[in-house]
Design a protein around this motif. Structure first.
Motif: not given
Length: 370
Positions: A325-332, A355-359
Motif C-alpha cells: 500500500x506504500x508503493x505509490x508513496x515510495x515511487x513518488x 508520516x511514513x514519507x517523512x520517516x
C-alpha cells in the motif's frame, strides 16, 4: 565543515622559520619547503610546480597541513570518509588532483613530493630515496611491494587503527601516490611522525559494503608514527634528511626555498586553484558513478532502497516496502530525489503530511550524509 573551510581559506599562514628571501614565488628553484599549513595552498602549490617546472629538472616539495582528509582524484568520498565524525571534529575533506588513496593530514604528518622527467622516473628509486632519509634518522625501515615505507614486525601494529590486515609483516609509516602527465611525473607521499592516529582511524572508518563504486578504493593498512620507533624524530630533522637525500641522488647543490602562502598571491593559477578545491563541483561533483543498496526496519514495515548516483547527482532511487500500500508513496519520493545532489537532499514539500514519507526521507537523508 564549513567553518573549517572558512578558517583555512581566510586565515594568514603562520611563519615558522626566519628567511630573507624575496616574497615573489618562481619556479627557478629545485627544493621548496612550505611554511604554510593551509592544505588548499599546499596542494595547489604542488600542482603549480608540477605544471610549470621545466620537465627535465628534478624538484622536491615538503609541507605539512592542518587537520584534513585528502582523497584521490578518482575516489568516492562517501565510500572513503566518515562524514559524521569529520563534521564533529570540524575537519574538511579535499579532493586532490592526483590519484591514489585517502589519507589523513595533520601537523604530525609531513608530506613530500618528488617531481622528475618522465623518462627517468622510477617509483622504486624515489622510494629508496625516502627510505635512505628515514634510515639516516636511525630507524630500521623497509620498502614494501607498493613502495610504502614500513617499520617493524606485524606484532607491533595497532589493530584498532586498521581497516584491513596487512600480511606483509610490517607496519606502515608512509603511503605513496603518483601522477604522470606527458613528460613529467611525481611521487608524493605522507610520513607519519607524530600524527593523531586516533583521529586518523576515526575519520577514515567507513563500513559501506553495499556501496559499489567505479572509483578507486583505498588499501587499508595498519600504521604507526616514526616517533614510536625513535622519539627524537621530528618534522625539522626529517625535512633535513629528505633534502640531503634528494641533493645526493640528483646532485643538486642549492639552498632551500622556503615558501609562504602570501608569496603566491599574484599567481592566478594558485589563487584560482585554492578557490576551486572546496567547491561542490570539484569536491563532490567529480565523484565516479556508484550504487548504494540499504534497508531499514520501521515500525510499520521494512523498506529497501537502491540509489544510483554519478558525479554527485542522484540518477535514480528505487524504493520498495513490505506493505504494498506504500508503493505509490515510495515511487513518488524516489522520483522526487532524482536530480538532487547526493548527500544534500532538500527537505521536501512542506504540505506533505504523510508520516511514513517523512520517516523514509529522514532515513535517506541520514544515510546519504554519513
Amino acid at each position: 565543515m564549513i567553518s573549517a573551510l572558512t578558517r583555512l581559506l581566510q586565515r594568514g599562514p603562520r611563519r615558522q622559520f626566519s628567511t630573507h628571501q624575496p616574497p615573489s614565488l618562481t619556479i627557478k628553484h629545485s627544493i621548496y619547503v612550505s611554511q604554510s599549513s593551509n592544505p588548499y595552498f599546499n596542494l595547489t602549490l604542488e600542482d603549480w610546480l608540477f605544471k610549470e617546472k621545466p620537465t627535465e629538472e628534478p624538484l622536491l616539495l615538503i609541507y605539512r597541513d592542518e587537520p584534513c582528509v585528502v582523497i584521490g582524484r578518482n575516489q568516492n568520498p562517501w565510500k572513503e570518509v566518515n562524514f559524521p565524525t569529520l563534521r564533529r571534529a570540524n575537519i574538511p575533506f579535499i579532493r586532490r588532483r592526483s590519484g591514489g588513496g585517502t589519507v589523513y593530514h595533520d601537523m604530525g604528518n609531513t608530506n613530500f613530493s618528488i617531481h622528475l622527467p618522465r623518462n627517468s622516473f622510477d617509483r622504486h628509486v624515489t622510494a629508496q630515496l625516502v627510505l635512505r632519509a628515514v634510515r639516516s634518522l636511525g630507524i630500521d625501515a623497509r620498502v614494501n611491494e607498493r613502495n610504502d615505507i614500513c617499520v617493524g614486525p606485524y606484532k607491533m601494529s595497532c589493530p584498532n587503527l586498521c581497516h584491513q590486515r596487512n600480511h606483509s609483516g610490517y607496519i606502515h609509516v608512509s603511503g605513496s601516490a603518483y601522477k604522470i602527465v606527458k613528460d613529467r611525473a611525481y611521487h608524493h607521499g605522507t610520513m607519519l611522525i607524530s600524527s593523531q592516529l586516533g583521529t586518523l582511524g576515526d575519520v577514515l572508518h567507513v563500513s559501506k559494503y553495499t556501496m559499489v563504486t567505479r572509483g578507486v578504493a583505498s588499501v587499508r593498512s595498519p600504521v604507526k608514527n616514526l616517533q614510536e620507533f625513535c622519539p627524537t624524530v621530528a618534522h625539522d630533522n626529517f625535512v633535513r634528511a629528505m633534502v640531503g637525500a634528494f641533493r645526493e641522488e640528483y646532485r643538486i647543490d642549492e639552498l632551500v626555498r622556503y615558501v609562504e602562502a602570501r608569496d603566491a598571491v599574484d599567481i592566478p593559477y594558485i589563487r584560482d586553484g585554492m578557490a576551486e578545491l572546496p567547491e561542490w563541483d570539484w569536491a563532490f561533483g567529480q565523484t565516479p558513478e556508484f550504487t548504494y543498496s540499504i534497508s531499514r526496519a520501521f515500525e510499520w514495515g521494512d523498506v529497501t532502497a537502491k540509489i544510483h548516483s554519478k558525479h554527485g547527482i542522484i540518477l535514480s532511487c528505487s524504493l520498495a516496502a513490505e506493505d504494498t500500500s506504500d508503493a505509490e508513496m515510495l515511487e513518488r519520493l524516489g522520483r522526487e530525489l532524482e536530480g538532487q545532489k547526493y548527500g544534500f537532499l532538500s527537505k521536501g514539500a512542506k504540505h506533505d503530511s504523510c508520516r511514513r514519507m517523512q520517516e523514509v526521507r529522514q532515513w535517506l537523508t541520514e544515510a546519504m550524509g554519513s
